[in-house]
Design a protein around this motif. Structure first.
Motif, PDB file in Angstrom:
ATOM      1  N   PRO A 167       0.794  -1.228   0.000  1.00 15.70           N
ATOM      2  CA  PRO A 167       0.000   0.000   0.000  1.00 15.70           C
ATOM      3  C   PRO A 167       0.829   1.282   0.000  1.00 15.70           C
ATOM      4  O   PRO A 167       1.982   1.293   0.408  1.00 15.70           O
ATOM      5  CB  PRO A 167      -0.772  -0.104   1.326  1.00 15.70           C
ATOM      6  CG  PRO A 167       0.130  -0.903   2.209  1.00 15.70           C
ATOM      7  CD  PRO A 167       0.809  -1.892   1.312  1.00 15.70           C
ATOM      8  N   THR A 168       0.187   2.360  -0.430  1.00 11.24           N
ATOM      9  CA  THR A 168       0.772   3.702  -0.300  1.00 11.24           C
ATOM     10  C   THR A 168       1.009   4.004   1.171  1.00 11.24           C
ATOM     11  O   THR A 168       0.193   3.657   2.029  1.00 11.24           O
ATOM     12  CB  THR A 168      -0.180   4.737  -0.933  1.00 11.24           C
ATOM     13  OG1 THR A 168      -0.128   4.564  -2.343  1.00 11.24           O
ATOM     14  CG2 THR A 168       0.224   6.166  -0.591  1.00 11.24           C
ATOM     15  N   ARG A 169       2.140   4.636   1.458  1.00  5.73           N
ATOM     16  CA  ARG A 169       2.485   4.976   2.843  1.00  5.73           C
ATOM     17  C   ARG A 169       2.586   6.491   2.989  1.00  5.73           C
ATOM     18  O   ARG A 169       3.298   7.152   2.244  1.00  5.73           O
ATOM     19  CB  ARG A 169       3.825   4.316   3.195  1.00  5.73           C
ATOM     20  CG  ARG A 169       3.776   2.787   3.148  1.00  5.73           C
ATOM     21  CD  ARG A 169       3.150   2.193   4.386  1.00  5.73           C
ATOM     22  NE  ARG A 169       3.886   2.529   5.571  1.00  5.73           N
ATOM     23  CZ  ARG A 169       4.639   1.666   6.281  1.00  5.73           C
ATOM     24  NH1 ARG A 169       4.720   0.398   5.912  1.00  5.73           N
ATOM     25  NH2 ARG A 169       5.268   2.060   7.368  1.00  5.73           N
ATOM     26  N   ASP A 170       1.866   7.003   3.993  1.00  6.07           N
ATOM     27  CA  ASP A 170       1.896   8.445   4.272  1.00  6.07           C
ATOM     28  C   ASP A 170       3.057   8.818   5.179  1.00  6.07           C
ATOM     29  O   ASP A 170       3.318   9.995   5.383  1.00  6.07           O
ATOM     30  CB  ASP A 170       0.586   8.875   4.932  1.00  6.07           C
ATOM     31  CG  ASP A 170      -0.589   8.708   3.988  1.00  6.07           C
ATOM     32  OD1 ASP A 170      -0.390   8.913   2.772  1.00  6.07           O
ATOM     33  OD2 ASP A 170      -1.688   8.363   4.457  1.00  6.07           O
ATOM     34  N   ASP A 171       3.712   7.809   5.762  1.00  4.42           N
ATOM     35  CA  ASP A 171       4.831   8.057   6.679  1.00  4.42           C
ATOM     36  C   ASP A 171       6.147   7.859   5.922  1.00  4.42           C
ATOM     37  O   ASP A 171       7.007   7.078   6.322  1.00  4.42           O
ATOM     38  CB  ASP A 171       4.747   7.095   7.867  1.00  4.42           C
ATOM     39  CG  ASP A 171       4.642   5.622   7.435  1.00  4.42           C
ATOM     40  OD1 ASP A 171       4.348   5.361   6.252  1.00  4.42           O
ATOM     41  OD2 ASP A 171       4.870   4.735   8.283  1.00  4.42           O
ATOM     42  N   ALA A 172       6.301   8.612   4.823  1.00  6.66           N
ATOM     43  CA  ALA A 172       7.388   8.322   3.881  1.00  6.66           C
ATOM     44  C   ALA A 172       8.774   8.360   4.534  1.00  6.66           C
ATOM     45  O   ALA A 172       9.552   7.411   4.385  1.00  6.66           O
ATOM     46  CB  ALA A 172       7.327   9.312   2.714  1.00  6.66           C
ATOM     47  N   VAL A 173       9.091   9.437   5.225  1.00  4.93           N
ATOM     48  CA  VAL A 173      10.453   9.561   5.765  1.00  4.93           C
ATOM     49  C   VAL A 173      10.684   8.513   6.858  1.00  4.93           C
ATOM     50  O   VAL A 173      11.748   7.883   6.917  1.00  4.93           O
ATOM     51  CB  VAL A 173      10.711  10.999   6.258  1.00  4.93           C
ATOM     52  CG1 VAL A 173      12.020  11.078   7.031  1.00  4.93           C
ATOM     53  CG2 VAL A 173      10.743  11.956   5.060  1.00  4.93           C
ATOM     54  N   ALA A 174       9.686   8.290   7.691  1.00  3.49           N
ATOM     55  CA  ALA A 174       9.823   7.271   8.746  1.00  3.49           C
ATOM     56  C   ALA A 174      10.034   5.893   8.118  1.00  3.49           C
ATOM     57  O   ALA A 174      10.823   5.074   8.616  1.00  3.49           O
ATOM     58  CB  ALA A 174       8.589   7.266   9.645  1.00  3.49           C
ATOM     59  N   LEU A 175       9.338   5.625   7.020  1.00  2.00           N
ATOM     60  CA  LEU A 175       9.498   4.333   6.351  1.00  2.00           C
ATOM     61  C   LEU A 175      10.918   4.190   5.784  1.00  2.00           C
ATOM     62  O   LEU A 175      11.542   3.129   5.912  1.00  2.00           O
ATOM     63  CB  LEU A 175       8.452   4.190   5.234  1.00  2.00           C
ATOM     64  CG  LEU A 175       8.498   2.878   4.439  1.00  2.00           C
ATOM     65  CD1 LEU A 175       8.285   1.663   5.341  1.00  2.00           C
ATOM     66  CD2 LEU A 175       7.460   2.890   3.316  1.00  2.00           C
ATOM     67  N   ILE A 176      11.428   5.252   5.175  1.00  2.00           N
ATOM     68  CA  ILE A 176      12.802   5.194   4.652  1.00  2.00           C
ATOM     69  C   ILE A 176      13.782   4.959   5.810  1.00  2.00           C
ATOM     70  O   ILE A 176      14.704   4.141   5.700  1.00  2.00           O
ATOM     71  CB  ILE A 176      13.165   6.479   3.872  1.00  2.00           C
ATOM     72  CG1 ILE A 176      12.253   6.624   2.653  1.00  2.00           C
ATOM     73  CG2 ILE A 176      14.632   6.452   3.445  1.00  2.00           C
ATOM     74  CD1 ILE A 176      12.383   7.959   1.928  1.00  2.00           C
TER      75      ILE A 176
END
Ligand SMILES: [Zn+2]
Length: 245
Positions: A167-176
């Protein structure tokens, strides 16, 4: 930009729930996916004005549908070098096509690119997935390049990650950050396994993934090899550990 997705019917251990083909407004798709008729029909029905087909990398679950789509619609194929002979425009790091910036992200494959909009929507192909981790298969896959690519994406401070799987993730920087931390943790485990006397990749796999399903042994060992190659290139593991089959 209106962003939708259609998931191809190709679920599996590496594709998760299937390849997500992203539809941008009414004119562009990213990663058209495998050449499965029902998936191609669904894209055509959703995109009557298709003009541009973007591709992140050459893998068979991402690129092949571009060919029948181009044939049917005359849309142009935009991809990095080495993806498809039918590519109309070969892109490089920093190019902008249809308001999408190309970011070269070698690692999963050597030619992999991501696409970034002005609004912070980042299309990551297989560089970052919606859950789980991506596979790095040496020699074309390269762990050191991969980590550099993750840092490069983080520096762009994206808002949302739209992966080709999951799925699309809105927590982009945290995910990276999670992705970077996961690889560094695995690297630490590789060094630890060596310190504990592992002399083969399979020893190392047993120490690091003690309960792993046998069907995943080879994939895990290839990931460990990718880490070892990075550590050897950095002079942190002796080259004598080179023949680990
Ligand atoms: Zn891939």
């Amino acid at each position: 930009m209106n962003i939708r997705s259609i998931t191809a019917p190709n679920p599996g251990p590496f594709t998760l729930d299937g390849t997500r083909t992203y539809l941008l407004d009414d004119h562009a798709v990213i990663d058209p996916g495998p050449a499965i008729d029902s998936h191609i029909d669904a894209i055509r029905a959703a995109m009557p004005n298709l003009r541009t087909i973007f591709i992140t990398h050459r893998h068979a679950d991402h690129a092949p549908a571009a060919i029948p789509l181009k044939r049917a619609t005359n849309a142009q194929i935009v991809a990095p070098r080495g993806v498809l002979d039918e590519t109309d425009r070969i892109v490089n790091d920093g190019d902008v096509v249809d308001a999408l910036e190309v970011i070269a992200t070698p690692g999963h494959t050597s030619e992999h690119v991501c696409f970034l909009t002005n609004d912070g929507d980042l299309f990551t192909g297989d560089t970052i997935l919606g859950f789980g981790t991506t596979a790095i298969f040496p020699p074309d896959g390269n762990m050191a390049d991969y980590l550099r690519s993750l840092h490069k994406l983080r520096a762009r401070n994206p808002k949302r990650i739209h992966p080709a799987h999951g799925p699309t993730r809105d927590d982009a920087v945290a995910l990276i950050d999670e992705y970077i931390a996961h690889r560094l943790e695995r690297e630490r485990q590789v060094l630890d396994a060596l310190a504990r006397g592992a002399t083969t990749i399979s020893d190392m796999r047993t120490l690091i993934y003690p309960d792993l399903d046998e069907r995943l042994h080879r994939a895990a060992e290839v990931q460990l090899r990718a880490h070892l190659i990075k550590l050897q290139d950095e002079g942190r593991v002796p080259l004598a550990f080179g023949s680990w089959d």
